[in-house]
Motif scaffolding. Structure first.
Motif, PDB file in Angstrom:
ATOM      1  N   TRP A   1       6.389   1.406   3.778  1.00 53.19           N
ATOM      2  CA  TRP A   1       6.880   2.727   3.363  1.00 53.19           C
ATOM      3  C   TRP A   1       6.250   3.191   2.053  1.00 53.19           C
ATOM      4  CZ3 TRP A   1       9.350   5.906   6.394  1.00 53.19           C
ATOM      5  CH2 TRP A   1      10.072   6.974   5.860  1.00 53.19           C
ATOM      6  N   LEU A   2       6.058   2.262   1.127  1.00 55.42           N
ATOM      7  CA  LEU A   2       5.511   2.611  -0.193  1.00 55.42           C
ATOM      8  C   LEU A   2       4.037   2.988  -0.134  1.00 55.42           C
ATOM      9  CD1 LEU A   2       7.331  -0.046  -2.395  1.00 55.42           C
ATOM     10  CD2 LEU A   2       7.945   2.353  -2.037  1.00 55.42           C
ATOM     11  N   ASP A   3       3.364   2.712   0.980  1.00 55.59           N
ATOM     12  CA  ASP A   3       1.957   3.081   1.144  1.00 55.59           C
ATOM     13  C   ASP A   3       1.777   4.554   1.512  1.00 55.59           C
ATOM     14  OD1 ASP A   3       1.006   0.463   0.635  1.00 55.59           O
ATOM     15  OD2 ASP A   3       1.289  -0.100   2.737  1.00 55.59           O
ATOM     16  N   LEU A   4       2.853   5.231   1.900  1.00 57.21           N
ATOM     17  CA  LEU A   4       2.744   6.646   2.285  1.00 57.21           C
ATOM     18  C   LEU A   4       2.297   7.492   1.098  1.00 57.21           C
ATOM     19  CD1 LEU A   4       5.906   7.062   4.524  1.00 57.21           C
ATOM     20  CD2 LEU A   4       3.506   7.119   5.272  1.00 57.21           C
ATOM     21  N   VAL A   5       1.279   8.337   1.324  1.00 60.40           N
ATOM     22  CA  VAL A   5       0.783   9.217   0.263  1.00 60.40           C
ATOM     23  C   VAL A   5       0.928  10.690   0.616  1.00 60.40           C
ATOM     24  CG1 VAL A   5      -0.807   7.515  -0.719  1.00 60.40           C
ATOM     25  CG2 VAL A   5      -1.624   9.067   1.078  1.00 60.40           C
ATOM     26  N   ASP A   6       1.133  10.992   1.906  1.00 56.59           N
ATOM     27  CA  ASP A   6       1.265  12.391   2.311  1.00 56.59           C
ATOM     28  C   ASP A   6       2.132  12.469   3.562  1.00 56.59           C
ATOM     29  OD1 ASP A   6       0.229  15.213   1.838  1.00 56.59           O
ATOM     30  OD2 ASP A   6      -0.255  14.934   3.961  1.00 56.59           O
TER      31      ASP A   6
ATOM     32  N   TYR B   1      15.880  12.817   3.141  1.00 57.96           N
ATOM     33  CA  TYR B   1      14.517  12.517   2.704  1.00 57.96           C
ATOM     34  C   TYR B   1      14.546  11.904   1.299  1.00 57.96           C
ATOM     35  CZ  TYR B   1       9.516  13.265   1.814  1.00 57.96           C
ATOM     36  OH  TYR B   1       8.186  13.088   1.522  1.00 57.96           O
ATOM     37  N   ALA B   2      15.338  12.466   0.411  1.00 60.65           N
ATOM     38  CA  ALA B   2      15.440  11.966  -0.963  1.00 60.65           C
ATOM     39  C   ALA B   2      15.960  10.529  -1.004  1.00 60.65           C
ATOM     40  CB  ALA B   2      16.331  12.878  -1.796  1.00 60.65           C
TER      41      ALA B   2
ATOM     42  N   ASN C   1       9.348   6.176  -3.671  1.00 58.73           N
ATOM     43  CA  ASN C   1       7.994   6.576  -3.310  1.00 58.73           C
ATOM     44  C   ASN C   1       8.001   8.085  -3.116  1.00 58.73           C
ATOM     45  OD1 ASN C   1       5.370   6.697  -2.398  1.00 58.73           O
ATOM     46  ND2 ASN C   1       5.924   6.255  -0.303  1.00 58.73           N
ATOM     47  N   MET C   2       7.197   8.780  -3.879  1.00 57.03           N
ATOM     48  CA  MET C   2       7.184  10.235  -3.759  1.00 57.03           C
ATOM     49  C   MET C   2       5.812  10.702  -3.278  1.00 57.03           C
ATOM     50  SD  MET C   2       9.632  11.604  -6.849  1.00 57.03           S
ATOM     51  CE  MET C   2       8.284  11.760  -7.961  1.00 57.03           C
TER      52      MET C   2
ATOM     53  N   LEU D   1       7.293  14.159  12.020  1.00 53.72           N
ATOM     54  CA  LEU D   1       6.558  13.850  10.798  1.00 53.72           C
ATOM     55  C   LEU D   1       5.115  13.509  11.124  1.00 53.72           C
ATOM     56  CD1 LEU D   1       9.457  13.564   9.667  1.00 53.72           C
ATOM     57  CD2 LEU D   1       8.630  11.654   8.325  1.00 53.72           C
ATOM     58  N   LYS D   2       4.219  13.954  10.279  1.00 52.16           N
ATOM     59  CA  LYS D   2       2.797  13.610  10.316  1.00 52.16           C
ATOM     60  C   LYS D   2       2.512  12.954   8.982  1.00 52.16           C
ATOM     61  CE  LYS D   2      -1.604  13.979  11.530  1.00 52.16           C
ATOM     62  NZ  LYS D   2      -2.055  12.625  11.250  1.00 52.16           N
ATOM     63  N   CYS D   3       2.081  11.688   8.992  1.00 50.59           N
ATOM     64  CA  CYS D   3       1.977  10.911   7.753  1.00 50.59           C
ATOM     65  C   CYS D   3       0.595  10.321   7.544  1.00 50.59           C
ATOM     66  CB  CYS D   3       2.978   9.752   7.778  1.00 50.59           C
ATOM     67  SG  CYS D   3       4.681  10.250   8.036  1.00 50.59           S
ATOM     68  N   ILE D   4       0.265  10.121   6.265  1.00 51.31           N
ATOM     69  CA  ILE D   4      -0.948   9.416   5.866  1.00 51.31           C
ATOM     70  C   ILE D   4      -0.538   8.353   4.869  1.00 51.31           C
ATOM     71  CG2 ILE D   4      -3.225   9.577   4.780  1.00 51.31           C
ATOM     72  CD1 ILE D   4      -3.215  12.583   5.578  1.00 51.31           C
ATOM     73  N   ALA D   5      -1.035   7.132   5.090  1.00 48.44           N
ATOM     74  CA  ALA D   5      -0.770   6.019   4.175  1.00 48.44           C
ATOM     75  C   ALA D   5      -2.096   5.513   3.624  1.00 48.44           C
ATOM     76  CB  ALA D   5      -0.040   4.885   4.901  1.00 48.44           C
TER      77      ALA D   5
END
Length: 146
Positions: free
Chosen positions: A80-85, A104-105, A111-112, A131-135
């Protein structure tokens, strides 16, 4: 060079695409919804005989979609902490944003990542959030997953 991932513990994609694709140290997740793995069940959704949504619980869907993202990340050696966007698609931003934003908060307190939230008219299945995510993987993690 890139590597695609499909995860048995996550809901099956509804089209021809992988759950995620790693390119270098970046992991791109395809759109992730709240469906439960191994079924068409969507937490908190009640459908009529025609498959149209009668009622839904955005809170249940938020928790489920976040869990699905965690499952996909873990399968790729990420967390989870690898998520950047994170790009979030809501079908009813007027009624659901406050609940979604509160949940979400809770999930992203440590991790923000960058975030974009938009309203869409409809999603491909009867869901209210996707959700669409980038890590960004550490150099060690990126090497281990290849």
């Amino acid at each position: 060079m890139s590597e695609a991932f499909n995860v048995d513990q996550a809901p099956k994609p509804v089209g021809l695409y992988p759950h995620a694709r790693q390119v270098g140290n970046l992991l791109f997740l395809s759109g992730v919804g709240p469906r439960q793995a191994g079924s068409a069940t969507i937490p908190g959704v009640e459908l009529d005989a025609n498959g149209e949504v009668i009622r839904y619980d955005i809170e249940a869907q938020c928790h489920s979609v976040f869990q699905n993202v965690r499952t996909i990340l873990a399968s790729a050696g990420a967390n989870w902490l690898d998520l950047v966007d994170v790009t979030v698609f809501l079908t009813n931003i007027k009624d659901d944003f406050a609940t979604y934003n509160r949940i979400y908060a809770q999930y992203f307190a440590d991790n923000m990542p960058c975030r974009t939230t938009v309203e869409v008219n409809k999603l491909p299945t009867p869901i209210a959030i996707e959700l669409k995510c980038i890590a960004a993987l550490s150099t060690q993690t990126a090497t281990e997953t290849k």
